[in-house]
Design an enzyme around this catalytic site. Structure first.
Site, PDB file in Angstrom:
ATOM      1  N   CYS A 101       0.846  -1.194   0.000  1.00  0.00           N
ATOM      2  CA  CYS A 101       0.000   0.000   0.000  1.00  0.00           C
ATOM      3  C   CYS A 101       0.886   1.250   0.000  1.00  0.00           C
ATOM      4  CB  CYS A 101      -0.916   0.015   1.221  1.00  0.00           C
ATOM      5  SG  CYS A 101      -0.002  -0.030   2.788  1.00  0.00           S
TER       6      CYS A 101
ATOM      7  N   CYS B 229       3.405   1.745   2.750  1.00  0.00           N
ATOM      8  CA  CYS B 229       4.655   0.983   2.591  1.00  0.00           C
ATOM      9  C   CYS B 229       5.670   1.811   1.805  1.00  0.00           C
ATOM     10  CB  CYS B 229       4.393  -0.325   1.857  1.00  0.00           C
ATOM     11  SG  CYS B 229       3.292  -1.459   2.704  1.00  0.00           S
TER      12      CYS B 229
ATOM     13  N   CYS C 163      45.426 -13.023 -17.234  1.00  0.00           N
ATOM     14  CA  CYS C 163      46.085 -13.108 -15.926  1.00  0.00           C
ATOM     15  C   CYS C 163      45.167 -12.585 -14.825  1.00  0.00           C
ATOM     16  CB  CYS C 163      47.395 -12.324 -15.932  1.00  0.00           C
ATOM     17  SG  CYS C 163      47.164 -10.559 -16.220  1.00  0.00           S
TER      18      CYS C 163
ATOM     19  N   CYS D 129      43.661  -9.112 -15.164  1.00  0.00           N
ATOM     20  CA  CYS D 129      42.458  -9.018 -15.997  1.00  0.00           C
ATOM     21  C   CYS D 129      41.219  -9.270 -15.155  1.00  0.00           C
ATOM     22  CB  CYS D 129      42.511 -10.038 -17.130  1.00  0.00           C
ATOM     23  SG  CYS D 129      43.952  -9.889 -18.197  1.00  0.00           S
TER      24      CYS D 129
ATOM     25  N   ASP E  68      23.655 -36.508  13.197  1.00  0.00           N
ATOM     26  CA  ASP E  68      22.285 -36.877  13.524  1.00  0.00           C
ATOM     27  C   ASP E  68      22.269 -38.409  13.536  1.00  0.00           C
ATOM     28  OD1 ASP E  68      19.402 -36.726  13.739  1.00  0.00           O
ATOM     29  OD2 ASP E  68      19.355 -37.345  11.641  1.00  0.00           O
TER      30      ASP E  68
ATOM     31  N   ASP F 173      20.398 -35.764   7.662  1.00  0.00           N
ATOM     32  CA  ASP F 173      19.722 -36.268   6.475  1.00  0.00           C
ATOM     33  C   ASP F 173      18.900 -35.194   5.783  1.00  0.00           C
ATOM     34  OD1 ASP F 173      17.591 -35.984   8.155  1.00  0.00           O
ATOM     35  OD2 ASP F 173      17.107 -38.109   8.319  1.00  0.00           O
TER      36      ASP F 173
ATOM     37  N   ASP G   7      17.024 -31.347  10.037  1.00  0.00           N
ATOM     38  CA  ASP G   7      18.313 -30.877  10.548  1.00  0.00           C
ATOM     39  C   ASP G   7      18.742 -29.542   9.947  1.00  0.00           C
ATOM     40  OD1 ASP G   7      18.724 -33.251  12.075  1.00  0.00           O
ATOM     41  OD2 ASP G   7      19.245 -34.293  10.232  1.00  0.00           O
TER      42      ASP G   7
END
Length: 791
Positions: free
Chosen positions: A16, A19, A82, A85, A486, A686, A690
């Site tokens: 809006c 904002c 190199c 560059c 784990d 896994d 986690d």
């Protein structure tokens, strides 16, 4: 303060007018901002501020509760020679409006940019062009592999011409030690050397001029100035030497230097292509066509014509063109190049397959579940490409050195020239020593030291099922002192299995057969464990008359005149049955965290027949994985949400140093943060629950299991659920970082030793040219030794 620039930044999250006002007020409060206006309709902020204030503007917008949407852009950059560059292109791109991050890789000849959404890509290409190079968007590269091959072929032809022309010039020098004194006439030397200098060597002049026009220095300037000085001195000597006398000419030095540098560049290009062999091998796995089954007819179609849900026929020996699910047929799939798994995996209806794998002996009908960029193979390629394009933190030191390298060498060459002239040796010797300084200085080796090692290391790791997300993870992983695992799905299989069974009458085979009969047709995880145990022992459970579930207790069924039930302790209590002789064993198993089930007979005589204990079993290689880490003096921890009994049992079996039980997923990150006070921590999980812990660790290692490589919370993804790959991942990290250190040492040492020797007159220009060419090749060759690594 830098020049004022107009920023047009996209703003995400505005809903809006208030904002837009909030963002505008926040920006205007910054003293650097001249003007700021936010348009809600276009979702853009127009800001006038110093060119170097972009980071502060982004932080202010973020602090106000909004974001600046960004996107990735990749450019192919040609003509880089190199590290200087690389620095020049990065600085040119960083100045462009909308560029948030930029990283240029000399070895891959790519620029990776993070830009604000809607940034004009053509302005980025123009910035590179103005810096003296050529750039194209990766999407415009129709056939990069073919283009690279053609470029290498052209380079080879020009090299052969240069070597053929330089050979007669250097031949008299080679014959002299044999007592043969012969010299090519001066006019012939001039005729041979001129095309080498100005036609074959034109690349150095062009690149040197572009760099000079952009106000920067590079290797080409050193070569152009050095060889021009040798060539010019030769022309001058030929002109002033009286007729009948042999002039002192150095045409051979200039021609041989150019030929040797071209040889070095060609060998370097070939070697660099080997560092990207892992990417090319993965890309070659993708078939271009598929055999689609539609309305009962097989049609050979391009992959672009397939849609999700299409059925694809894969014949024996063919590669799978899509990710999918087997709906008909049985076979084996060789996934070695994708997951590093050397043993072909059995495939039957319901099993998943991965694009790029090779079908074995059977014809399979596959339903398409992923296409194009969404396939596992495409994600692997993208992950490896990103890792190879990224810069390691140690590269920052090289970038700082490269910025002053060429000006410093030009200064040393000038001092060398003046110093020898003051010493009274004459213009010829003074100029040759200055040329040697220019020629031997090699910023190429500095620029290639880090990226070639990273490319070789990440490439060989990918071939063995270890995907390293970025160079930072690679650099940090070699410092790991603590590994936290784990439990479920990481060190254990993650599915319940029959860990123990005991029959009252001692007949465990009959006990298993009766339990299997009750569980036939059930989808419950414990039922599957019983049926798997039957299959392992070759027991075929007989059919039962009828069966029904006992809510919250288990399952019951009839077998002729007998009524049986399999369930938990509650079921025993309802039938007023006692475990009798199994009570003590049951208590011990429960203390270990096992899940217990009792098989009882309800009719004709209520009695306990036996006990089943279910538990998660250790993965093959789990014990070896922990012992390998401990052999490397790495401390191991086990973090799990399971009860203390089951966690301690696994820790005892694997000899893990420390355990943390009953830990909620949200609390795992807190434990990792605590461990980080004692050293660099890697978290292995896994990827299911986690993510917070993986993100909190210095290095997150996720078990991808060959199905999902987009675990962005982790720096390293293991394509197979083999915990032994954890030690392998740390090992390749250590070896890669050692290669980076070796390469940087030799690159710095080469210049530290070579330049003073040249300045003091101990190296002639031809030897300096050969040494310069050799330095770059040796750095790349050293990195390529990583390709021999195996877990």
């Amino acid at each position: 303060m830098s020049a004022i620039q107009t920023f047009n930044l996209p703003i995400g999250g505005m809903t809006c007018a208030s904002c837009a006002g909030r963002v505008e007020r926040a920006l205007r409060q910054l003293p650097e901002v001249s003007t700021a206006s936010v348009n809600l309709a276009s979702e853009q902020a127009r800001i006038e501020a110093p060119a170097d204030s972009l980071t502060k503007l982004l932080d202010t917008i973020k602090a106000a509760g909004y974001d600046v949407p960004s996107e990735r852009v990749e450019l192919v950059i040609k003509s880089m020679t190199c590290a200087s560059c690389v620095g020049r292109i990065e600085r040119a791109l960083a100045k462009q409006p909308g560029v948030l991050e930029v990283s240029v890789n000399l070895a891959t000849e790519r620029a990776q940019l993070k830009v604000t959404q809607g940034t004009d890509s053509s302005s980025l290409v123009r910035a590179v062009t103005q810096a003296g190079y050529t750039a194209t968007l990766v999407t415009e590269q129709a056939d990069q592999h073919s283009s690279a091959e053609n470029s290498l072929r052209r380079e080879r032809v020009l090299l052969i011409i240069a070597l053929v022309l330089a050979a007669p010039l250097v031949l008299p020098m080679l014959l002299m030690p044999l007592g043969v004194h012969w010299m090519i006439p001066a006019w012939a030397q001039f005729v041979i050397a001129t095309p080498v200098q100005f036609i074959l060597g034109a690349r150095f002049y062009r690149a040197a001029w572009k760099a000079l026009r952009a106000g920067a220095g590079n290797m080409d300037q050193l070569v152009a100035i050095g060889t021009s000085a040798g060539y010019g001195l030769s022309v001058y000597q030929w002109y002033v030497t009286p007729a009948g006398q042999a002039p002192h000419l150095y045409f051979e030095a200039s021609a041989v230097i150019i030929a040797l540098i071209m040889l070095g560049k060609y060998m370097e290009s070939r070697a660099k292509r080997q560092t990207t062999s892992a990417i090319r091998a993965l890309q070659a796995l993708r078939p271009e066509q598929a055999l689609r089954l539609k309305n009962g007819e097989e049609q050979l179609v391009a992959l672009s014509e397939l849609v999700l849900g299409d059925q694809v026929v894969v014949k024996p020996g063919e590669r799978f063109p899509v990710d999918g699910k087997v709906i008909e047929g049985q076979s084996h799939a060789d996934e070695a190049l994708i997951s590093g798994e050397s043993v072909p995996q059995a495939k039957q209806p319901g099993d998943s397959i991965t694009a790029g794998a090779i079908n074995g002996e059977g014809r399979l009908l596959v339903e398409t579940t992923a296409l194009g960029a969404e396939t596992v193979l495409a994600k692997i390629i993208r992950l490896v490409e990103d890792a190879q394009a990224a810069k390691a933190p140690i590269q920052k030191l090289v970038d700082k050195v490269s910025q002053v390298f060429v000006p410093a060498v030009l200064g040393i060459a000038l001092i060398t020239l003046i110093g020898w002239l003051i010493a009274g040796v004459g213009l010829q010797i003074a100029l040759l020593n200055a040329v040697a300084v220019l020629v031997i200085a090699c910023p190429c080796a500095l620029g290639l030291a880090t990226p070639t090692a990273i490319m070789a290391g990440t490439g060989v790791a990918a071939r063995h099922g270890i995907l390293i997300k970025d160079a930072e993870a690679l650099e940090v992983a070699h410092k790991v002192k603590i590994v936290a695992f784990d439990k479920t799905g990481t060190l254990t299989a993650g599915t319940p299995q029959v860990a123990y069974l005991q029959a009252i009458d001692g007949d465990t085979e009959n006990l298993l057969q009766l339990a299997g009969s009750l569980q036939r047709g059930s989808e419950h995880p414990l039922a599957k464990a019983v049926l798997d145990a039957c299959a392992q022992q070759g027991i075929e459970p007989p059919q039962i008359t009828s069966s029904h579930a006992l809510s919250g207790r288990g399952i019951a069924g009839e077998m002729g005149e007998r009524s049986l039930a399999l369930g938990n302790r509650r079921m025993l209590e309802e039938h007023d049955l006692s475990p009798a002789d199994l009570a003590n064993k049951a208590e011990a198993l429960e203390a270990e965290g096992r899940t217990l089930s009792w098989l009882i007979e309800q009719k004709p005589q209520p009695r306990v027949l036996g006990l089943f204990a279910f538990g998660d079993t250790l993965k093959p290689g789990a014990k070896e994985a922990v012992s390998r880490l401990q052999a490397l003096d790495i401390e191991t921890h086990l973090i799990s949400g399971d009860n203390r009994g089951s966690v301690d049992k696994v820790a005892r079996e694997l000899a893990i140093d420390s355990t943390h039980a009953n830990v909620l997923p949200a609390d795992k990150a807190a434990i990792i943060n605590d461990l980080k006070r004692h050293g660099v921590v890697a978290m292995v999980g896994d990827g299911i629950n986690d993510a917070p812990a993986l993100a909190s660790a210095d290095v997150g290692i996720v078990m991808g299991g060959g199905t999902d490589v987009a675990m962005h919370a982790a720096g390293i993804t293991l394509m197979r659920g083999d915990p032994r790959l954890v030690a392998a991942a740390l090992d390749i990290s250590d070896r890669t970082f050692n290669k980076i250190r070796q390469n940087l040492f030799w690159a710095f040492a080469y210049n530290m030793v070579g330049i003073p020797l040249a300045a003091l007159g101990y190296l002639n220009p031809m030897v300096a040219g050969a040494a310069m060419a050799l330095s770059s090749v040796s750095v790349v060759a050293n990195a390529l030794l990583l390709k021999r690594w195996k877990p």
